[in-house]
Every structure is written in structure tokens, then in C-alpha cells.
Design a protein around this motif. Structure first.
Motif, mmCIF file in Angstrom:
data_model
loop_
_atom_site.group_PDB
_atom_site.id
_atom_site.type_symbol
_atom_site.label_atom_id
_atom_site.label_comp_id
_atom_site.label_asym_id
_atom_site.label_seq_id
_atom_site.Cartn_x
_atom_site.Cartn_y
_atom_site.Cartn_z
ATOM 1 N N VAL A 157 36.871 51.903 49.237
ATOM 2 C CA VAL A 157 36.929 50.908 48.740
ATOM 3 C C VAL A 157 36.207 49.825 49.127
ATOM 4 O O VAL A 157 36.638 48.980 48.920
ATOM 5 C CB VAL A 157 37.925 51.337 47.160
ATOM 6 N N ILE A 160 35.833 43.959 46.776
ATOM 7 C CA ILE A 160 36.417 43.580 45.747
ATOM 8 C C ILE A 160 36.660 41.931 45.615
ATOM 9 O O ILE A 160 36.138 41.067 46.458
ATOM 10 C CB ILE A 160 38.215 43.790 46.364
ATOM 11 N N SER A 161 36.326 42.128 44.024
ATOM 12 C CA SER A 161 36.053 40.223 43.241
ATOM 13 C C SER A 161 37.182 40.447 42.153
ATOM 14 O O SER A 161 37.388 41.195 41.035
ATOM 15 C CB SER A 161 34.716 40.182 43.645
ATOM 16 N N ARG A 162 37.131 38.949 42.032
ATOM 17 C CA ARG A 162 38.408 38.643 41.059
ATOM 18 C C ARG A 162 36.977 37.836 40.219
ATOM 19 O O ARG A 162 36.330 37.060 40.618
ATOM 20 C CB ARG A 162 39.074 37.761 40.586
ATOM 21 N N LEU A 167 38.669 42.713 37.555
ATOM 22 C CA LEU A 167 38.139 42.830 38.867
ATOM 23 C C LEU A 167 37.094 43.339 39.127
ATOM 24 O O LEU A 167 37.022 44.469 38.251
ATOM 25 C CB LEU A 167 39.540 43.721 39.701
ATOM 26 N N PHE A 169 34.663 46.023 41.912
ATOM 27 C CA PHE A 169 34.664 46.603 43.030
ATOM 28 C C PHE A 169 33.706 47.488 43.449
ATOM 29 O O PHE A 169 33.336 47.969 42.232
ATOM 30 C CB PHE A 169 36.069 47.327 43.485
ATOM 31 N N LEU A 188 46.632 49.169 43.275
ATOM 32 C CA LEU A 188 46.755 48.127 43.468
ATOM 33 C C LEU A 188 47.312 46.541 44.132
ATOM 34 O O LEU A 188 48.642 47.315 43.626
ATOM 35 C CB LEU A 188 46.459 46.808 42.332
ATOM 36 N N GLU A 218 29.346 50.675 41.501
ATOM 37 C CA GLU A 218 30.277 49.315 40.884
ATOM 38 C C GLU A 218 30.959 49.021 39.540
ATOM 39 O O GLU A 218 30.277 49.934 38.947
ATOM 40 C CB GLU A 218 29.247 47.587 40.871
ATOM 41 N N THR A 232 43.883 43.750 48.160
ATOM 42 C CA THR A 232 43.234 45.440 48.183
ATOM 43 C C THR A 232 43.519 46.222 47.238
ATOM 44 O O THR A 232 44.198 46.520 46.025
ATOM 45 C CB THR A 232 44.322 45.435 49.432
ATOM 46 N N ILE A 233 42.488 47.067 47.285
ATOM 47 C CA ILE A 233 42.512 48.323 45.956
ATOM 48 C C ILE A 233 42.124 49.388 47.306
ATOM 49 O O ILE A 233 41.643 49.909 47.733
ATOM 50 C CB ILE A 233 41.324 48.269 44.710
#
Length: 236
Positions: A157, A160-162, A167, A169, A188, A218, A232-233
Motif C-alpha cells: 500500500v 495514502i491521502s485523506r 481515504l 490509497f 489503519l 486506486e 498508515t495503512i
């Protein structure tokens, strides 16, 4: 975080209820809906069953297609008749009865990467003499994965973004086999807080979980309201 996941699940249940209600009008079934053929073990054939639960005969034909999954989740379907032998390729299934169809892979026996296909069971529309209305026909797509010899998936993975609606990723598969996000668990972590998403939860949150060999996807999870801090994921 748990409440947000539960809300997404409730939404999905409502959607599934609508689909189930619509399915009553289709009145025929195909099983199984997902098949894995394994070149390494010599399993190159399978049987699907078409169950006609209507009170009238059901004419169908089976069309084989190659399934290409793009990074954004969109799919492309290409002709694949030369890769399979189908018997019978067409059938008239009597009312209340079933028809077995044998599907055999006859394509490249030395695939380097696993390949995805669809066996599309297509209803052949038939109108009665003098009928001037609209005739509806329903198709089912049976997912068929041809696994290359000794194929393995390897997923990581990144990116990653909000975002406002959840979410986002990227899941990259550097292996030779297909991976399914819905077959994994994700962890998560934000600071000291963590939440684990089970395969069952991911199956409800993600519409198309496929990650092709040597490909990336994605994904967007409808989870918001997480605490501030580094996120983090990880594959759990």
C-alpha cells in the motif's frame, strides 16, 4: 471509526435489498459466479449450471471475454473465444429445469501472469408473434481466473491521502497472480489509534476489489473523521 464503517454497511444493505428485489424479475440463476482454473495443478475445466426458475423456456448463449482491469477500477472486455472451448455454447433451458455447461481453457498453457476472463451467460431475447412491446434480456457474468503455474500475489500500500469523502490509497501488486482486496485485512493506524478492517468489511466497502498481476489500483474507503496525525495503512 466503527460507527462510520457500520453506516457504510447499512447503506450497502439497502442497495443490496433493491438489487435483490429487481432480481426477482430475472428468474434464472447461474452458479458458481467465481471460478479459479489452476494451470499448475492441471485444472483447466469447470462446469457452470444455469437454473431456469421461470415458467417458460430460457434461450441462452455463452460468450467468453478477456477481462482487463484498469488502475481506476474501470474494466475492458475483449473477445476470448479462442482461449476456451464451451459446450454447449447455446442452449434452450426448459422451464423449471437446469443446464450444465462445460468450460475448458485451451489458451496459452505457459502463462507468465494469471489472466482474468468472464463467461457471459446471455439471454437471447424472444418476442411472441404480434408482440410490439419491449423485450428484456438478462445477462450474468461468471468470473473465471486462470492461474499461472506457481503464481503468487505480492501487494503493498502507498500514496495514502485523506479526502472529503474518505481515504484514498494505492494498492500495487508486484506478483504474478491476481489479488483481491476483499480477501485481505487492512490495519489503519493514526498515532496510537488503530482499526482493523476485516475481509468481510472490505468486501462491503469496495465495489471492485481486483488488483491485477504487475498492476496497481486506486481504492477509496468511505471512512472520515479520523484523528489528525500521520496515517498508515498496512496489509494485516
Amino acid at each position: 471509526m466503527t460507527r462510520l464503517i457500520t453506516h457504510a454497511q447499512r447503506t450497502l444493505i439497502a442497495v443490496l435489498a433493491v438489487i435483490a428485489t429487481a432480481g426477482l424479475a430475472i428468474a434464472y440463476e447461474v452458479e458458481p459466479m467465481r471460478i479459479i482454473l489452476d494451470l499448475g495443478s492441471g485444472r483447466t475445466s469447470t462446469i457452470i449450471t444455469i437454473n431456469n426458475t421461470r415458467d417458460s423456456d430460457l434461450p441462452v448463449e455463452i460468450v467468453m471475454k478477456r477481462r482487463i482491469v484498469h488502475p481506476d477500477g474501470t474494466q475492458e472486455f475483449l473477445p476470448a473465444e479462442d482461449d476456451f472451448s464451451v459446450f454447449p455454447p447455446q442452449a434452450l433451458v426448459p422451464a423449471g429445469q437446469s443446464q450444465a455447461v462445460r468450460i475448458s481453457y485451451i489458451g496459452d498453457p505457459d502463462l507468465e501472469d494469471s489472466a482474468a476472463f468472464i463467461a457471459e451467460v446471455q439471454e437471447v431475447p424472444v418476442s411472441e408473434p404480434g408482440f410490439t412491446g419491449v423485450v428484456f434480456a438478462y445477462n450474468f457474468g461468471v468470473a473465471i481466473y486462470v492461474r499461472a503455474d506457481d503464481a503468487r500475489a505480492d501487494v503493498a500500500v502507498s500514496d495514502i491521502s485523506r479526502e472529503v469523502d474518505g481515504l484514498v490509497f494505492t494498492a500495487s501488486n508486484s506478483g504474478t497472480d491476481f489479488a483481491m482486496l476483499s480477501d485481505m485485512a487492512l490495519r489503519l493506524a493514526v498515532g496510537e489509534e488503530t482499526v482493523r478492517l476485516t475481509p468481510a468489511q472490505l468486501a462491503e466497502l469496495v465495489e471492485n476489489p481486483i488488483i491485477p498481476p504487475h498492476g496497481s489500483r486506486e481504492f477509496r474507503l468511505p471512512i472520515t473523521g479520523l484523528p489528525d496525525g500521520p496515517l498508515t495503512i498496512a496489509i494485516d
